[in-house]
Write an enzyme that holds these catalytic residues in place. Structure first.
Site, PDB file in Angstrom:
ATOM      1  N   GLU A 178      -3.154   6.122  -0.110  1.00  0.00           N
ATOM      2  CA  GLU A 178      -3.432   5.010  -1.050  1.00  0.00           C
ATOM      3  C   GLU A 178      -3.035   3.666  -0.425  1.00  0.00           C
ATOM      4  O   GLU A 178      -2.590   2.750  -1.101  1.00  0.00           O
ATOM      5  CB  GLU A 178      -2.700   5.182  -2.400  1.00  0.00           C
ATOM      6  CG  GLU A 178      -2.887   6.527  -3.073  1.00  0.00           C
ATOM      7  CD  GLU A 178      -4.286   6.749  -3.633  1.00  0.00           C
ATOM      8  OE1 GLU A 178      -5.096   5.799  -3.658  1.00  0.00           O
ATOM      9  OE2 GLU A 178      -4.571   7.878  -4.049  1.00  0.00           O
ATOM     10  N   GLY A 179      -3.223   3.558   0.887  1.00  0.00           N
ATOM     11  CA  GLY A 179      -2.800   2.346   1.595  1.00  0.00           C
ATOM     12  C   GLY A 179      -1.357   2.505   2.019  1.00  0.00           C
ATOM     13  O   GLY A 179      -0.507   2.809   1.199  1.00  0.00           O
TER      14      GLY A 179
END
Length: 596
Positions: A404-405
């Site tokens: 998610e980054g």
């Protein structure tokens, strides 16, 4: 829409405890939902941990089908498409409690319900939603999300996968390579991102996984953790996708990817909470049973200190996650009340709180790793063995700081987005920042404040820490302007200050709300956790503030700002840190569980 609903504004406004939602505010429906999810995990997932650790991918798929039969895959799906259509808090709640037993199932669940289904419910046409979402909601079909490529990770828009329109204009042919695709081994549908011609931005497509369509797979990846989460490379060779399966418009893929990640971030934070509760409870059980020097090790200060810190991080993570989840839910409902579609309301609601989503993702993913690490330490040699659940918890936790980054990307995003909001006039940073500068020029007040009310000093401290952030970030923006983006180390330090303020404030507000409803003497442990966390946050902010100031300011300006930092991080009455930890641990040890 009321002013209090803007994201990022916590840094310039005072929030009242009555205005935050806490886990103690769950309604009957939410408590029933929580209990049914816990029952499922305790019956189906936890007793079978070894199957997940032994890479039993088929069992992961089987467990997902059971979760589908119980409706857990459909919580966030609107009723019109066969879902339960529950609010955002319920979505986060299910994600929290379904994720605590093993990262393998947690990843399969998150990839399917989040990035595998959400892009269609949020960006799909009515036809696309009718066709695909009901199958995804029940678990008849599973979804996967193909964004990352060997050369495109954090720079998601740089992917090389191509989509070429067929001569008759009926479909696109997709060619390229995707990697780290969760659920690839058993999914029925891919959300695939590819570039059309030389477009600046990628485009999203819904692609059914059929046998004879140029789709092939790499072997299952051998991973440090989440071992039974199916993770494969996916290769597309002129794979046909009908033109009507384009998601949103041409070149809209990057926007879809970024917004899907915002939702994924707060859900990932939630997914790290129950893992902490289980690690803490396991550590308490062990330390109460393990006897050394004729004494249970739970009686030793070194162990008690660890348990107190683990419980505090978990409590703070819960406080901040559910605070943000309810803010997002309120924002979604307000937009729907104004006549916006569910799609638009949800997108805009989450986008509004993108800063908080990034903060939570970073803070809680780092806390779960520390928690599992201390869990191993409390178990000693046994913790290093596969016979106890600590080593798998530690391995599974590691991925949370990457997907998610990465936490580095999210740190920079949180401050970058805040500055952008200020430029757009959504959050007034400049006014408060110049007030802080004026205050630094003036003579400080030497009055002794009245701290007789609970949390009076802590709330004053939060106010001062916000000034410290405005001073440091404001000084950096003044010096570098738009070029600040190139100074990543300063952004990272500012972000750590921002994160600590949001987390500490959330815990204080939750504990204050509890004290007002139950009486302070009934919740002394929760008060102690809020105070302990704040004390540690002040230390981090002092260190990061100093590092920034001495790196971008010099001479008189530097001296002035360092003086300001000292003023803004100064307690009038220092807490008794060992005493706070003792208060917290005594309850944990006597209840033999994380019980908040």
């Amino acid at each position: 829409m009321s002013d209090k609903t803007r994201g990022g504004q916590f840094i310039v406004k005072e929030t009242k405890c009555e205005d935050v939602f806490t886990p103690e505010d769950f309604n009957e429906e939410q408590l029933m939902m929580r209990d049914s999810v816990k029952e499922f995990v305790d019956k189906e997932i936890w007793p079978n941990k070894n199957r997940f650790e032994n890479k039993d991918y088929a069992f992961t798929e089987e467990s997902m089908r059971k979760a589908g039969d119980l409706g857990f895959l459909s919580v966030a799906v609107p009723e019109a498409y066969g879902g339960m259509g529950m609010g955002f808090v319920n979505t986060v709640l299910v994600c929290d409690y379904i994720s605590g037993a093993t990262g393998s199932f947690s990843t399969a669940f998150g990839a399917h319900t989040g990035i595998g289904t959400m892009p269609i419910t949020l960006y799909g046409t009515e036809e696309q939603k009718q066709k695909y979402v009901p199958k995804l909601a029940t678990g008849e079909w599973f979804g996967a999300y193909c964004l990352t490529e060997p050369g495109a990770g954090s720079d998601a828009n740089s992917g090389k996968t191509k989509a070429v329109l067929s001569e008759d204009g009926t479909h696109y042919k997709i060619t390229g390579q995707k990697m780290w695709i969760s659920n690839a081994g058993f999914c029925s549908l891919f959300i695939v991102f590819a570039r059309i011609e030389d477009d600046k931005n990628i485009t999203g497509f819904i692609l059914e996984n059929t046998n004879d369509n140029g789709i092939s797979f790499g072997e299952e990846e051998h991973k440090l953790g989440i071992r039974a989460s199916s993770t494969r490379q996916v290769f597309f060779n002129e794979t046909k996708v009908p033109v009507e399966n384009m998601l949103a418009g041409r070149g809209e893929g990057f926007k879809i990817a970024m917004n899907a990640l915002n939702i994924g971030r707060i859900k990932l934070a939630a997914a790290c909470l129950d893992a902490q509760r289980r690690v803490i409870t396991g550590s308490i059980h062990y330390s109460n049973e393990r006897v050394q020097f004729n004494t249970p090790i739970s009686q030793f200060g070194a162990i008690r200190s660890k348990l107190a810190e683990m419980a505090t991080s978990c409590y703070v993570g819960e406080s901040a996650t559910y605070r943000a989840a309810k803010d997002i839910e309120d924002r979604i409902m307000a937009r729907e009340a104004e006549g916006a579609s569910h799609q638009e309301s949800e997108l805009k609601g989450v986008e509004e709180y993108a800063i908080e989503c990034s903060i939570l993702k970073v803070a809680v993913s780092e806390d779960v790793q520390n928690c599992a690490d201390e869990g191993i330490q409390i178990f000693g040699g046994m913790g290093f063995s596969e016979d106890t659940p600590m080593e798998s918890a530690w391995r599974d936790a590691r991925i949370a700081r990457i997907y998610e980054g990465t936490n580095e990307i999210n740190r920079m995003l949180s401050v970058g987005m805040l500055i952008k909001k200020a430029m757009k006039g959504h959050v007034d940073l400049l006014g408060p920042a110049s007030k802080v500068q004026e205050e630094l020029m003036g003579i400080p007040s030497f009055d002794t404040p009245d701290y007789s009310e609970l949390f009076a000093e802590e709330k004053e401290m939060i106010g001062k820490l916000k000034k410290a952030f405005l001073m440091v970030a404001g000084g950096a923006v003044q010096k570098y302007g738009p070029d600040l983006e190139g100074h990543q180390q300063l952004l990272m330090a500012a972000s750590d200050i921002l994160i600590e303020i949001y987390m500490a404030e959330s815990a204080i507000l939750r504990s204050e709300k509890l004290a007002k409803s139950k009486g302070a003497d009934q919740v002394k442990e929760q008060i102690a956790m809020a105070q302990l966390y704040l004390y540690k946050a002040v230390d981090i902010i002092t260190q990061k503030g100093k590092e920034s100031i001495i790196s971008f300011a010099e001479g008189d300006e530097q001296r002035m700002m360092l003086m300001g930092l000292r003023r803004y991080t100064k307690y009038n009455n220092m807490p008794n840190v060992v005493g706070l930890r003792e208060t917290i641990t005594s309850k944990l040890i006597s209840e033999n569980a994380y019980s908040f």
